[in-house]
Design a protein around this motif. Structure first.
Motif, PDB file in Angstrom:
ATOM      1  N   MET A   1       7.058 -19.019 -11.621  1.00  0.00           N
ATOM      2  CA  MET A   1       6.144 -18.440 -12.746  1.00  0.00           C
ATOM      3  C   MET A   1       7.136 -17.718 -13.677  1.00  0.00           C
ATOM      4  SD  MET A   1       2.807 -15.871 -12.745  1.00  0.00           S
ATOM      5  CE  MET A   1       3.055 -15.625 -10.938  1.00  0.00           C
ATOM      6  N   ASN A   2       6.995 -18.236 -15.074  1.00  0.00           N
ATOM      7  CA  ASN A   2       7.889 -17.763 -15.951  1.00  0.00           C
ATOM      8  C   ASN A   2       7.146 -16.220 -16.492  1.00  0.00           C
ATOM      9  OD1 ASN A   2       9.276 -16.986 -18.374  1.00  0.00           O
ATOM     10  ND2 ASN A   2       9.466 -18.974 -18.979  1.00  0.00           N
ATOM     11  N   PRO A   3       8.106 -15.211 -16.262  1.00  0.00           N
ATOM     12  CA  PRO A   3       7.255 -13.949 -16.712  1.00  0.00           C
ATOM     13  C   PRO A   3       6.923 -13.931 -18.147  1.00  0.00           C
ATOM     14  CG  PRO A   3       9.646 -13.426 -15.590  1.00  0.00           C
ATOM     15  CD  PRO A   3       9.192 -14.985 -15.901  1.00  0.00           C
ATOM     16  N   SER A   4       7.257 -14.594 -18.928  1.00  0.00           N
ATOM     17  CA  SER A   4       6.991 -14.530 -20.498  1.00  0.00           C
ATOM     18  C   SER A   4       5.493 -15.340 -20.531  1.00  0.00           C
ATOM     19  CB  SER A   4       8.011 -15.459 -21.297  1.00  0.00           C
ATOM     20  OG  SER A   4       8.058 -16.848 -20.861  1.00  0.00           O
ATOM     21  N   THR A   6       3.134 -14.786 -18.243  1.00  0.00           N
ATOM     22  CA  THR A   6       2.100 -14.352 -17.455  1.00  0.00           C
ATOM     23  C   THR A   6       1.444 -13.254 -18.451  1.00  0.00           C
ATOM     24  OG1 THR A   6       3.557 -12.477 -16.807  1.00  0.00           O
ATOM     25  CG2 THR A   6       3.716 -14.493 -15.294  1.00  0.00           C
ATOM     26  N   VAL A   7       0.214 -12.866 -17.756  1.00  0.00           N
ATOM     27  CA  VAL A   7      -0.526 -11.905 -18.495  1.00  0.00           C
ATOM     28  C   VAL A   7      -0.981 -10.705 -17.455  1.00  0.00           C
ATOM     29  CG1 VAL A   7      -2.885 -11.331 -19.917  1.00  0.00           C
ATOM     30  CG2 VAL A   7      -1.678 -13.483 -20.031  1.00  0.00           C
ATOM     31  N   SER A   8      -0.876  -9.480 -17.814  1.00  0.00           N
ATOM     32  CA  SER A   8      -1.278  -8.330 -17.054  1.00  0.00           C
ATOM     33  C   SER A   8      -2.816  -8.389 -17.042  1.00  0.00           C
ATOM     34  CB  SER A   8      -0.632  -7.219 -17.188  1.00  0.00           C
ATOM     35  OG  SER A   8      -1.076  -6.030 -16.376  1.00  0.00           O
ATOM     36  N   THR A   9      -3.343  -7.824 -16.040  1.00  0.00           N
ATOM     37  CA  THR A   9      -5.017  -7.708 -15.811  1.00  0.00           C
ATOM     38  C   THR A   9      -5.309  -6.804 -14.843  1.00  0.00           C
ATOM     39  OG1 THR A   9      -6.957  -8.790 -15.834  1.00  0.00           O
ATOM     40  CG2 THR A   9      -5.606  -9.541 -14.288  1.00  0.00           C
ATOM     41  N   ARG A  20      -5.744  -3.665   3.061  1.00  0.00           N
ATOM     42  CA  ARG A  20      -5.935  -5.021   4.004  1.00  0.00           C
ATOM     43  C   ARG A  20      -4.580  -6.366   3.109  1.00  0.00           C
ATOM     44  NH1 ARG A  20     -11.789  -6.947   4.471  1.00  0.00           N
ATOM     45  NH2 ARG A  20     -10.748  -8.656   5.465  1.00  0.00           N
ATOM     46  N   ILE A  21      -4.880  -5.996   1.864  1.00  0.00           N
ATOM     47  CA  ILE A  21      -3.954  -6.915   1.087  1.00  0.00           C
ATOM     48  C   ILE A  21      -2.536  -6.455   1.363  1.00  0.00           C
ATOM     49  CG2 ILE A  21      -3.132  -7.548  -1.346  1.00  0.00           C
ATOM     50  CD1 ILE A  21      -6.403  -7.320  -2.187  1.00  0.00           C
ATOM     51  N   ASP A  22      -2.173  -5.276   1.299  1.00  0.00           N
ATOM     52  CA  ASP A  22      -0.885  -4.765   1.226  1.00  0.00           C
ATOM     53  C   ASP A  22      -0.384  -5.065   2.874  1.00  0.00           C
ATOM     54  OD1 ASP A  22      -0.821  -3.807  -1.361  1.00  0.00           O
ATOM     55  OD2 ASP A  22      -1.210  -1.899  -0.901  1.00  0.00           O
ATOM     56  N   ALA A  23      -1.108  -4.988   3.690  1.00  0.00           N
ATOM     57  CA  ALA A  23      -0.980  -5.065   5.205  1.00  0.00           C
ATOM     58  C   ALA A  23      -0.590  -6.818   5.355  1.00  0.00           C
ATOM     59  CB  ALA A  23      -1.920  -4.824   6.124  1.00  0.00           C
ATOM     60  N   ILE A  24      -1.236  -7.661   4.843  1.00  0.00           N
ATOM     61  CA  ILE A  24      -1.069  -9.083   4.753  1.00  0.00           C
ATOM     62  C   ILE A  24       0.235  -9.201   4.099  1.00  0.00           C
ATOM     63  CG2 ILE A  24      -1.944 -11.392   4.124  1.00  0.00           C
ATOM     64  CD1 ILE A  24      -4.575 -10.200   4.861  1.00  0.00           C
ATOM     65  N   ALA A  25       0.375  -8.803   3.065  1.00  0.00           N
ATOM     66  CA  ALA A  25       1.737  -8.906   2.072  1.00  0.00           C
ATOM     67  C   ALA A  25       2.904  -8.719   3.050  1.00  0.00           C
ATOM     68  CB  ALA A  25       1.554  -8.412   0.596  1.00  0.00           C
ATOM     69  N   THR A  26       2.712  -7.481   3.551  1.00  0.00           N
ATOM     70  CA  THR A  26       3.895  -6.869   3.900  1.00  0.00           C
ATOM     71  C   THR A  26       4.154  -7.820   5.200  1.00  0.00           C
ATOM     72  OG1 THR A  26       3.524  -4.644   3.538  1.00  0.00           O
ATOM     73  CG2 THR A  26       4.829  -4.906   5.238  1.00  0.00           C
ATOM     74  N   ARG A  30       5.850 -10.259   1.716  1.00  0.00           N
ATOM     75  CA  ARG A  30       5.649 -10.732  -0.034  1.00  0.00           C
ATOM     76  C   ARG A  30       5.101  -9.689  -0.501  1.00  0.00           C
ATOM     77  NH1 ARG A  30       7.193 -16.044  -1.531  1.00  0.00           N
ATOM     78  NH2 ARG A  30       7.049 -17.259  -0.174  1.00  0.00           N
ATOM     79  N   SER A  31       5.010  -9.662  -1.881  1.00  0.00           N
ATOM     80  CA  SER A  31       4.453  -8.635  -2.494  1.00  0.00           C
ATOM     81  C   SER A  31       3.048  -8.397  -2.683  1.00  0.00           C
ATOM     82  CB  SER A  31       4.955  -8.186  -4.002  1.00  0.00           C
ATOM     83  OG  SER A  31       4.688  -9.533  -4.833  1.00  0.00           O
ATOM     84  N   ARG A  32       2.188  -7.474  -3.217  1.00  0.00           N
ATOM     85  CA  ARG A  32       0.895  -7.501  -3.343  1.00  0.00           C
ATOM     86  C   ARG A  32       0.524  -8.546  -4.439  1.00  0.00           C
ATOM     87  NH1 ARG A  32      -1.644  -2.185  -5.703  1.00  0.00           N
ATOM     88  NH2 ARG A  32      -1.361  -1.324  -3.513  1.00  0.00           N
ATOM     89  N   ASN A  33       1.377  -8.373  -5.467  1.00  0.00           N
ATOM     90  CA  ASN A  33       1.196  -9.315  -6.809  1.00  0.00           C
ATOM     91  C   ASN A  33       1.331 -10.610  -6.085  1.00  0.00           C
ATOM     92  OD1 ASN A  33       1.201  -9.842  -9.821  1.00  0.00           O
ATOM     93  ND2 ASN A  33       3.052 -10.875  -9.309  1.00  0.00           N
ATOM     94  N   TRP A  34       2.333 -11.242  -5.408  1.00  0.00           N
ATOM     95  CA  TRP A  34       2.390 -12.416  -4.877  1.00  0.00           C
ATOM     96  C   TRP A  34       1.134 -13.027  -4.082  1.00  0.00           C
ATOM     97  CZ3 TRP A  34       2.053 -15.273  -0.376  1.00  0.00           C
ATOM     98  CH2 TRP A  34       2.600 -16.368  -0.390  1.00  0.00           C
ATOM     99  N   LEU A  35       0.742 -12.174  -3.260  1.00  0.00           N
ATOM    100  CA  LEU A  35      -0.484 -12.596  -2.303  1.00  0.00           C
ATOM    101  C   LEU A  35      -1.805 -12.629  -3.312  1.00  0.00           C
ATOM    102  CD1 LEU A  35      -1.859 -13.070   0.264  1.00  0.00           C
ATOM    103  CD2 LEU A  35      -1.917 -10.738   0.690  1.00  0.00           C
ATOM    104  N   LEU A  36      -1.879 -11.776  -4.321  1.00  0.00           N
ATOM    105  CA  LEU A  36      -2.886 -11.862  -5.332  1.00  0.00           C
ATOM    106  C   LEU A  36      -2.981 -13.170  -5.829  1.00  0.00           C
ATOM    107  CD1 LEU A  36      -3.447  -8.048  -6.297  1.00  0.00           C
ATOM    108  CD2 LEU A  36      -4.781  -9.361  -4.627  1.00  0.00           C
ATOM    109  N   ASN A  37      -1.671 -13.443  -6.399  1.00  0.00           N
ATOM    110  CA  ASN A  37      -1.843 -14.739  -7.368  1.00  0.00           C
ATOM    111  C   ASN A  37      -1.840 -16.035  -6.214  1.00  0.00           C
ATOM    112  OD1 ASN A  37      -0.718 -14.784  -9.981  1.00  0.00           O
ATOM    113  ND2 ASN A  37       0.141 -12.962  -9.396  1.00  0.00           N
ATOM    114  N   LYS A  38      -1.262 -15.722  -4.920  1.00  0.00           N
ATOM    115  CA  LYS A  38      -1.544 -17.082  -4.153  1.00  0.00           C
ATOM    116  C   LYS A  38      -3.027 -16.943  -3.789  1.00  0.00           C
ATOM    117  CE  LYS A  38      -0.742 -20.179  -0.828  1.00  0.00           C
ATOM    118  NZ  LYS A  38      -1.529 -21.164  -0.855  1.00  0.00           N
ATOM    119  N   ALA A  39      -3.809 -15.956  -3.493  1.00  0.00           N
ATOM    120  CA  ALA A  39      -5.156 -15.983  -3.330  1.00  0.00           C
ATOM    121  C   ALA A  39      -5.935 -16.698  -4.333  1.00  0.00           C
ATOM    122  CB  ALA A  39      -5.934 -14.612  -3.018  1.00  0.00           C
ATOM    123  N   LEU A  40      -5.574 -16.297  -5.658  1.00  0.00           N
ATOM    124  CA  LEU A  40      -6.510 -16.778  -7.046  1.00  0.00           C
ATOM    125  C   LEU A  40      -6.113 -18.121  -7.002  1.00  0.00           C
ATOM    126  CD1 LEU A  40      -5.710 -14.134  -9.637  1.00  0.00           C
ATOM    127  CD2 LEU A  40      -7.791 -14.697  -8.607  1.00  0.00           C
TER     128      LEU A  40
END
Length: 81
Positions: A1-4, A6-9, A20-26, A30-40
């Protein structure tokens, strides 16, 4: 994913969900951001598939391609419904 590209929300979630998200990501290294993007990505892919399948069903119904009562009964009996 190119940072330019991306959009923050933000959104609100319960503390328990974030923990729970943080525990799974850890556990995945992976990071919370990575996991949330994967889930989306997974949700969006599934929903696109679902909408397409519903549309196919609507088109088939519009053409009169419906199961007969005997076919429906056979399926219900097969799966114990």
């Amino acid at each position: 994913m190119n940072p330019s590209e991306t959009v923050s929300t933000s959104f609100r979630a319960s503390k328990d969900k974030i923990e729970r998200i943080d525990a799974i990501a850890t556990s995945m290294g992976r990071s919370r951001n990575w996991l949330l993007n994967k889930a989306l990505d997974d949700i969006l892919e599934h929903q696109a598939w679902f909408v397409e399948e519903v549309q196919k069903g609507i088109e088939a119904a519009d053409k009169g391609e419906l199961a007969s009562p005997d076919e429906v009964t056979a399926i219900f009996n097969k799966y114990g419904a």
